[in-house]
Design a protein around this motif. Sequence first.
Motif, PDB file in Angstrom:
ATOM      1  N   VAL A 149       0.830  -1.047   0.226  1.00 38.66           N
ATOM      2  CA  VAL A 149       0.138  -0.265  -0.011  1.00 38.66           C
ATOM      3  C   VAL A 149       0.775   1.442  -0.187  1.00 38.66           C
ATOM      4  CG1 VAL A 149      -1.788   1.250   1.085  1.00 38.66           C
ATOM      5  CG2 VAL A 149      -1.836  -1.185   1.453  1.00 38.66           C
ATOM      6  N   VAL A 150       0.782   2.142  -0.980  1.00 39.62           N
ATOM      7  CA  VAL A 150       1.547   3.240  -1.095  1.00 39.62           C
ATOM      8  C   VAL A 150       0.761   4.659  -0.391  1.00 39.62           C
ATOM      9  CG1 VAL A 150       2.615   5.215  -2.526  1.00 39.62           C
ATOM     10  CG2 VAL A 150       2.543   2.616  -3.137  1.00 39.62           C
ATOM     11  N   MET A 151       1.305   5.176   0.589  1.00 41.58           N
ATOM     12  CA  MET A 151       0.692   6.070   1.501  1.00 41.58           C
ATOM     13  C   MET A 151       1.136   7.265   1.359  1.00 41.58           C
ATOM     14  SD  MET A 151      -0.161   3.638   4.509  1.00 41.58           S
ATOM     15  CE  MET A 151      -1.415   4.451   4.941  1.00 41.58           C
ATOM     16  N   THR A 152       0.422   8.425   1.335  1.00 41.14           N
ATOM     17  CA  THR A 152       0.881   9.778   1.314  1.00 41.14           C
ATOM     18  C   THR A 152       0.379  10.367   2.927  1.00 41.14           C
ATOM     19  OG1 THR A 152       0.716  12.042   0.274  1.00 41.14           O
ATOM     20  CG2 THR A 152      -1.289  10.941   0.585  1.00 41.14           C
ATOM     21  N   GLY A 153       1.306  11.424   3.278  1.00 36.96           N
ATOM     22  CA  GLY A 153       0.939  12.127   4.409  1.00 36.96           C
ATOM     23  C   GLY A 153      -0.101  12.804   4.591  1.00 36.96           C
ATOM     24  N   THR A 154      -1.007  12.820   5.732  1.00 37.04           N
ATOM     25  CA  THR A 154      -2.067  13.547   6.060  1.00 37.04           C
ATOM     26  C   THR A 154      -1.913  14.886   6.746  1.00 37.04           C
ATOM     27  OG1 THR A 154      -2.867  12.015   7.873  1.00 37.04           O
ATOM     28  CG2 THR A 154      -3.721  11.787   5.506  1.00 37.04           C
ATOM     29  N   ARG A 155      -0.808  15.011   7.352  1.00 30.00           N
ATOM     30  CA  ARG A 155      -0.367  16.099   8.015  1.00 30.00           C
ATOM     31  C   ARG A 155       1.217  16.175   8.164  1.00 30.00           C
ATOM     32  NH1 ARG A 155       2.000  13.532  12.338  1.00 30.00           N
ATOM     33  NH2 ARG A 155       0.916  11.971  13.070  1.00 30.00           N
ATOM     34  N   GLU A 156       1.878  17.254   8.591  1.00 33.85           N
ATOM     35  CA  GLU A 156       3.240  17.453   8.648  1.00 33.85           C
ATOM     36  C   GLU A 156       3.828  16.482   9.395  1.00 33.85           C
ATOM     37  OE1 GLU A 156       6.623  20.779   9.712  1.00 33.85           O
ATOM     38  OE2 GLU A 156       4.527  21.407   9.802  1.00 33.85           O
ATOM     39  N   GLY A 157       4.977  15.629   9.007  1.00 31.90           N
ATOM     40  CA  GLY A 157       5.320  14.441   9.849  1.00 31.90           C
ATOM     41  C   GLY A 157       4.720  13.159   9.676  1.00 31.90           C
ATOM     42  N   GLY A 158       3.521  13.256   8.908  1.00 30.21           N
ATOM     43  CA  GLY A 158       2.746  12.072   8.761  1.00 30.21           C
ATOM     44  C   GLY A 158       3.612  11.023   7.718  1.00 30.21           C
ATOM     45  N   PHE A 159       3.016   9.927   7.764  1.00 26.63           N
ATOM     46  CA  PHE A 159       3.710   8.861   7.068  1.00 26.63           C
ATOM     47  C   PHE A 159       3.662   8.817   5.433  1.00 26.63           C
ATOM     48  CE2 PHE A 159       3.915   4.661   5.098  1.00 26.63           C
ATOM     49  CZ  PHE A 159       5.088   4.001   5.321  1.00 26.63           C
ATOM     50  N   ASN A 160       4.891   8.897   5.074  1.00 30.71           N
ATOM     51  CA  ASN A 160       4.924   8.688   3.451  1.00 30.71           C
ATOM     52  C   ASN A 160       5.812   7.575   3.182  1.00 30.71           C
ATOM     53  OD1 ASN A 160       3.922  11.290   1.525  1.00 30.71           O
ATOM     54  ND2 ASN A 160       4.503  12.166   3.709  1.00 30.71           N
ATOM     55  N   GLY A 161       5.244   6.578   2.364  1.00 31.10           N
ATOM     56  CA  GLY A 161       6.077   5.399   2.155  1.00 31.10           C
ATOM     57  C   GLY A 161       5.013   4.407   1.873  1.00 31.10           C
ATOM     58  N   VAL A 162       5.547   2.892   1.969  1.00 31.79           N
ATOM     59  CA  VAL A 162       4.868   1.785   1.691  1.00 31.79           C
ATOM     60  C   VAL A 162       4.516   1.070   2.755  1.00 31.79           C
ATOM     61  CG1 VAL A 162       5.178  -0.399   0.392  1.00 31.79           C
ATOM     62  CG2 VAL A 162       6.198   1.802  -0.490  1.00 31.79           C
ATOM     63  N   ALA A 163       3.391   0.504   2.925  1.00 32.62           N
ATOM     64  CA  ALA A 163       2.715  -0.261   3.884  1.00 32.62           C
ATOM     65  C   ALA A 163       2.557  -1.691   3.414  1.00 32.62           C
ATOM     66  CB  ALA A 163       1.604   0.267   4.625  1.00 32.62           C
ATOM     67  N   THR A 164       3.088  -2.536   4.073  1.00 29.54           N
ATOM     68  CA  THR A 164       2.931  -4.206   3.863  1.00 29.54           C
ATOM     69  C   THR A 164       1.556  -4.621   4.466  1.00 29.54           C
ATOM     70  OG1 THR A 164       5.266  -4.363   3.068  1.00 29.54           O
ATOM     71  CG2 THR A 164       3.731  -6.267   3.423  1.00 29.54           C
ATOM     72  N   MET A 165       0.664  -4.947   3.723  1.00 29.81           N
ATOM     73  CA  MET A 165      -0.495  -5.514   4.572  1.00 29.81           C
ATOM     74  C   MET A 165      -0.942  -6.996   4.076  1.00 29.81           C
ATOM     75  SD  MET A 165      -4.448  -3.547   4.456  1.00 29.81           S
ATOM     76  CE  MET A 165      -4.716  -3.957   2.691  1.00 29.81           C
ATOM     77  N   ASN A 166      -1.405  -7.637   4.983  1.00 35.92           N
ATOM     78  CA  ASN A 166      -1.485  -9.110   4.381  1.00 35.92           C
ATOM     79  C   ASN A 166      -2.947  -9.380   3.966  1.00 35.92           C
ATOM     80  OD1 ASN A 166      -3.506  -9.409   6.714  1.00 35.92           O
ATOM     81  ND2 ASN A 166      -2.098 -10.201   8.113  1.00 35.92           N
ATOM     82  N   LEU A 167      -3.560 -10.307   3.390  1.00 34.48           N
ATOM     83  CA  LEU A 167      -4.719 -10.495   2.943  1.00 34.48           C
ATOM     84  C   LEU A 167      -5.980 -10.474   3.641  1.00 34.48           C
ATOM     85  CD1 LEU A 167      -3.851 -12.396  -0.525  1.00 34.48           C
ATOM     86  CD2 LEU A 167      -3.790  -9.970   0.103  1.00 34.48           C
ATOM     87  N   GLU A 168      -5.610 -10.338   5.062  1.00 27.86           N
ATOM     88  CA  GLU A 168      -6.622 -10.111   5.903  1.00 27.86           C
ATOM     89  C   GLU A 168      -6.914  -8.919   6.370  1.00 27.86           C
ATOM     90  OE1 GLU A 168      -3.965 -12.997   6.344  1.00 27.86           O
ATOM     91  OE2 GLU A 168      -5.806 -13.991   5.262  1.00 27.86           O
ATOM     92  N   GLY A 169      -6.034  -7.763   5.936  1.00 29.41           N
ATOM     93  CA  GLY A 169      -6.161  -6.323   6.126  1.00 29.41           C
ATOM     94  C   GLY A 169      -5.244  -5.996   7.129  1.00 29.41           C
ATOM     95  N   LYS A 170      -4.041  -6.631   7.787  1.00 25.94           N
ATOM     96  CA  LYS A 170      -3.665  -6.171   8.847  1.00 25.94           C
ATOM     97  C   LYS A 170      -2.232  -5.823   8.069  1.00 25.94           C
ATOM     98  CE  LYS A 170      -1.389  -7.884  13.101  1.00 25.94           C
ATOM     99  NZ  LYS A 170      -1.098  -8.877  13.850  1.00 25.94           N
ATOM    100  N   VAL A 171      -1.987  -4.491   8.680  1.00 28.38           N
ATOM    101  CA  VAL A 171      -0.496  -4.116   8.322  1.00 28.38           C
ATOM    102  C   VAL A 171       0.294  -4.595   9.100  1.00 28.38           C
ATOM    103  CG1 VAL A 171       0.885  -1.886   8.392  1.00 28.38           C
ATOM    104  CG2 VAL A 171      -1.550  -1.900   7.912  1.00 28.38           C
ATOM    105  N   ILE A 172       1.464  -5.229   8.283  1.00 30.34           N
ATOM    106  CA  ILE A 172       2.690  -6.192   9.050  1.00 30.34           C
ATOM    107  C   ILE A 172       3.988  -5.465   8.902  1.00 30.34           C
ATOM    108  CG2 ILE A 172       1.305  -8.350   8.981  1.00 30.34           C
ATOM    109  CD1 ILE A 172       3.015  -8.838   6.181  1.00 30.34           C
ATOM    110  N   LYS A 173       4.147  -4.392   8.184  1.00 32.53           N
ATOM    111  CA  LYS A 173       5.279  -3.478   8.183  1.00 32.53           C
ATOM    112  C   LYS A 173       5.307  -2.464   7.552  1.00 32.53           C
ATOM    113  CE  LYS A 173       7.698  -6.961   6.489  1.00 32.53           C
ATOM    114  NZ  LYS A 173       8.585  -7.940   5.917  1.00 32.53           N
ATOM    115  N   THR A 174       6.161  -1.548   7.872  1.00 39.02           N
ATOM    116  CA  THR A 174       5.981  -0.209   6.858  1.00 39.02           C
ATOM    117  C   THR A 174       7.457   0.128   6.873  1.00 39.02           C
ATOM    118  OG1 THR A 174       5.906   1.109   9.176  1.00 39.02           O
ATOM    119  CG2 THR A 174       3.825   0.678   8.166  1.00 39.02           C
ATOM    120  N   ALA A 175       7.666   0.983   5.489  1.00 36.45           N
ATOM    121  CA  ALA A 175       8.880   1.333   5.082  1.00 36.45           C
ATOM    122  C   ALA A 175       8.584   2.980   4.656  1.00 36.45           C
ATOM    123  CB  ALA A 175       9.590   0.457   4.141  1.00 36.45           C
TER     124      ALA A 175
END
Length: 277
Positions: A149-175
Amino acid sequence: MWRIALASALISLSVQASHLDNVCKMMSAPSFADGFLTRFNVLENLEGQLIFENHVRLKGVIRDGDKLWVLASNSLIQMNKDGSGIEGFEMDKNISMTKAQDLILVVRGGGAISAFNTKTKEIAWTSYLNEVDGGEAVSVTFDGTNALVVMTGTREGGFNGVATMNLEGKVIKTAPYDNVRAGVIDPEAIAHWHNGNLILNNGGWIHVITPKQISSGKKFRPRWVALQLGSGMSTHYMMLKGDFYFEGNTLVGCGLYNEHQDGDIVRAGALFKVSLP
């Protein structure tokens, strides 16, 4: 017989190239999938044959065997490849989608991702990725095991990057992106998994992200792939507009570039092709 087949294939490729040229010159932002494209409110094949026309904007298309899944802004639609046998499923605020095994993962407004099960034809789950602080999903692709999942920040200092999510909908890591050296994720970024890498149209720039960067959990800087045009003082880079697909290791899409007209510089659209490293 083989000469006839070869001639027919060459004619088909010529027609496809001509149609894509026209699509790109219109400076639309099409989406692509296995010989089909959507633009504005129509679905057509790469030769320009109209398959389906909708009353609202079409956001994407997926080929699934002899069926097509078409994403509209307010629904997910299944049909045969010729546009017959249409069946629609209500789902609003849709942005983009990808197929992951029996699921179609749909990015929706507000950063939600809904998983539509193609067997039961029901939404299996919806995630807002609340585990990721200050980030909003803008695109998703599938690496064969997990959703990226490619993500953009919603506020200053928010997460921009890639979240890895399993096929049950759980985020298992972020980069996270290295914001200082690589910038941020564009709110209209588009991602695809190709040849073992995550390929991203990030605001017109092509970024290549490796599995090692995604799995490390550390800040990373993607590799930049550019298509340079012109020479001397007129040197510039073509900007990728919208979705893209691959011919072997060549990325294909629509691009924007500068053109000189009567002493002025204007933006123009053209077919975009660049080899990936």
